[in-house]
Design a protein around this motif. Structure first.
Motif, PDB file in Angstrom:
ATOM      1  N   LEU A   1      -8.311  -4.118   7.256  1.00  0.00           N
ATOM      2  CA  LEU A   1      -8.539  -4.506   5.866  1.00  0.00           C
ATOM      3  C   LEU A   1      -9.039  -3.324   5.042  1.00  0.00           C
ATOM      4  O   LEU A   1      -8.527  -3.029   3.958  1.00  0.00           O
ATOM      5  N   GLN A   2     -10.040  -2.639   5.558  1.00  0.00           N
ATOM      6  CA  GLN A   2     -10.652  -1.532   4.822  1.00  0.00           C
ATOM      7  C   GLN A   2      -9.675  -0.376   4.624  1.00  0.00           C
ATOM      8  O   GLN A   2      -9.598   0.197   3.527  1.00  0.00           O
ATOM      9  N   THR A   3      -8.926  -0.053   5.655  1.00  0.00           N
ATOM     10  CA  THR A   3      -7.958   1.043   5.544  1.00  0.00           C
ATOM     11  C   THR A   3      -6.905   0.733   4.490  1.00  0.00           C
ATOM     12  O   THR A   3      -6.589   1.569   3.625  1.00  0.00           O
ATOM     13  N   HIS A   4      -6.369  -0.478   4.520  1.00  0.00           N
ATOM     14  CA  HIS A   4      -5.306  -0.871   3.606  1.00  0.00           C
ATOM     15  C   HIS A   4      -5.799  -0.918   2.156  1.00  0.00           C
ATOM     16  O   HIS A   4      -5.135  -0.384   1.255  1.00  0.00           O
ATOM     17  N   PHE A   5      -6.955  -1.536   1.927  1.00  0.00           N
ATOM     18  CA  PHE A   5      -7.423  -1.704   0.552  1.00  0.00           C
ATOM     19  C   PHE A   5      -7.978  -0.407  -0.023  1.00  0.00           C
ATOM     20  O   PHE A   5      -7.907  -0.199  -1.233  1.00  0.00           O
ATOM     21  N   LYS A   6      -8.499   0.463   0.814  1.00  0.00           N
ATOM     22  CA  LYS A   6      -8.939   1.777   0.321  1.00  0.00           C
ATOM     23  C   LYS A   6      -7.732   2.577  -0.171  1.00  0.00           C
ATOM     24  O   LYS A   6      -7.809   3.266  -1.208  1.00  0.00           O
TER      25      LYS A   6
END
Length: 472
Positions: A355-360
């Motif tokens: 989630l964090q990788t994609h949304f960053k």
């Protein structure tokens, strides 16, 4: 500020709107020519008690800012062809499968016999136990005091959870910080067992909640504090050691209600899956007055399931569970049953990394495009999927949130004017001098294709008004 000769819009005895005999007097002067000439400003004033001496709508009809914006978009065709619009106003993440490393969402749900029955208003025990286990595994390792299923209440969505919390609060001053989540506005207007006291945060320090601010609130008699962390709409997070210091200040003095729906969208730890939560700093799970609300809606990208939870002391949870019997009836049992396996701690850790990788990556793309257009983004958000977008420096006609919103609608793009986040429970304040007036909230929650379409529309708005300003 004087209130002499001020005309109110309601007959205080009958509650019936009445015509004003004079123009509304504003707190620091009349509206600008740009506002007077703006259809969207007139529509906003006429629909919101507290902004004009005669409100055009029944003042008992209330909606959140996001809903109001969606209604305006529907008036211009959004409902008929939503696929041709870029909805960057709704606070929702993309729900499609396809994020690398993320588990596939269920497409079918088995319904047991128990799922056909009324469920307990505090939620089914297996899901309550799974939530407690998740918090213990991610935030309570090595601590003597551990959460149990009795420290968890399952609720049908975040708003229902907040309303349940409000229903069980004692007579108190409740402090909240602005700007913040628009739905707090109506919730804080519903209940008379507490007085909601706003505390503005400073734009100059990035709307940061620091321990000194919390100490000031408690010193003036505030005994309940409500805040989102990570912050909606500014995209900032309060983390340790400041978060721990805030909880130390509140301990034995104030109940701390932490809306942690965006805790998974944390970009401060190299996208390693770390989730920031007040649960980390609780000394005793049954003694510390800390209520944490989260759910499947945001970080599990399942807003339609309406499954959320409240974690806190057993005494609070028992009362919150009971009041569901007359407020909302509880969350759907089949969805609760299906949620249990999603909360296995290792599975959640992997999910949070994805989630964090994609949304960053989406955040960085959006920031880059906006800066290319000339927006001045002083502070890059370190959490959530929101950008608190400053409009100062744009052509005058679109340098406030409402006019920018209207211009975006004409290009089939939806954003939310910042004025809606300057919470005003029961419409006690005049908002036309709001420091949030020159902002909009921009969501990069939608999938990348939608973001590209929305940014293209915003770029057309900027070019059109710059060309118009040049001709003038």
């Amino acid at each position: 500020m004087s209130f002499n000769n001020r005309k109110f819009s309601m007959n205080r005895s009958s509650g019936v709107p009445r015509e004003s005999t004079s123009n509304r007097r504003f707190s620091t002067g009349q509206p600008s020519q740009s506002e007077n000439d703006s259809r969207i400003h007139r529509q906003f004033r006429n629909a919101h008690e507290g902004h004009r001496s005669h409100a055009g709508l029944d003042p008992t009809r209330a909606s959140t800012g996001v809903v109001w914006c969606t209604e305006r978009a529907i008036e211009q065709g959004f409902g008929e062809e939503p696929e041709k619009w870029a909805n960057l106003g709704q606070g929702a993440p993309e729900v499609e499968d396809g994020i690398e490393g993320s588990f596939k969402r269920p497409t079918e749900i088995d319904i047991t016999n128990a799922g056909r029955e009324y469920g307990p208003t505090a939620g089914i025990k297996p899901l309550r136990a799974a939530v407690a286990n998740l918090y213990n595994a991610h935030h309570r390792v090595g601590k003597t005091s551990q959460y149990s299923w009795e420290n968890v209440c399952i609720v049908p969505g975040g708003r229902a959870g907040l309303i349940r919390i409000a229903a069980v609060l004692n007579n108190a001053y409740l402090g909240f910080f602005i700007p913040d989540y628009t739905a707090y506005n109506e919730m804080l207007s519903l209940f008379k067992n507490f007085a909601a006291i706003p505390s503005p945060l400073s734009e100059s320090d990035g709307y940061h909640i620091n321990p000194d601010k919390i100490a000031e609130e408690i010193a003036r008699g505030t005994s309940v504090i409500l805040t989102s962390n990570p912050r909606n709409p500014t995209g900032k997070v309060v983390k340790n050691p400041e978060l721990a210091e805030i909880q130390d200040i509140c301990r034995d003095r104030a109940t701390l209600v932490m809306d942690e729906f965006y805790c998974g969208y944390n970009y401060t730890s190299e996208c390693d899956g770390t989730v920031i939560s007040a649960a980390e700093n609780v000394d005793d799970v049954d003694e510390d007055d800390v209520l944490i609300i989260d759910g499947l809606t945001k970080r599990f990208r399942l807003p339609g399931w309406r499954i959320a939870w409240i974690v806190g002391p057993k005494e609070f949870i028992k009362a919150i569970g009971s009041c569901g019997s007359y407020l909302d009836g509880g969350a759907a049992v089949p969805f609760q049953e299906a949620a249990v396996e999603m909360l296995e701690p290792n599975k959640v850790k992997v999910e949070m990394k994805a989630l964090q990788t994609h949304f960053k990556e989406k955040r960085d793309y959006v920031i880059g495009r906006l800066r290319e257009m000339g927006f001045k983004i002083k502070t890059v958000p370190d959490s959530t999927f929101y950008i608190w977008l400053d409009l100062e420096g744009l052509p005058f006609a679109i340098s406030d949130g409402l006019n920018f919103f209207q211009a975006c609608l004409e290009e089939k793009v939806i954003v939310v004017p910042g004025i809606f986040f300057d919470l005003n429970p029961s419409k006690r304040r005049d908002l036309f001098d709001s420091p949030c007036h020159h902002f909009v909230r921009f969501s990069y929650g939608p999938k990348l294709e939608t973001l590209k379409m929305g940014l293209d529309g915003i770029e057309r708005v900027i070019k059109k008004f710059k060309a118009g300003a040049h001709l003038d």
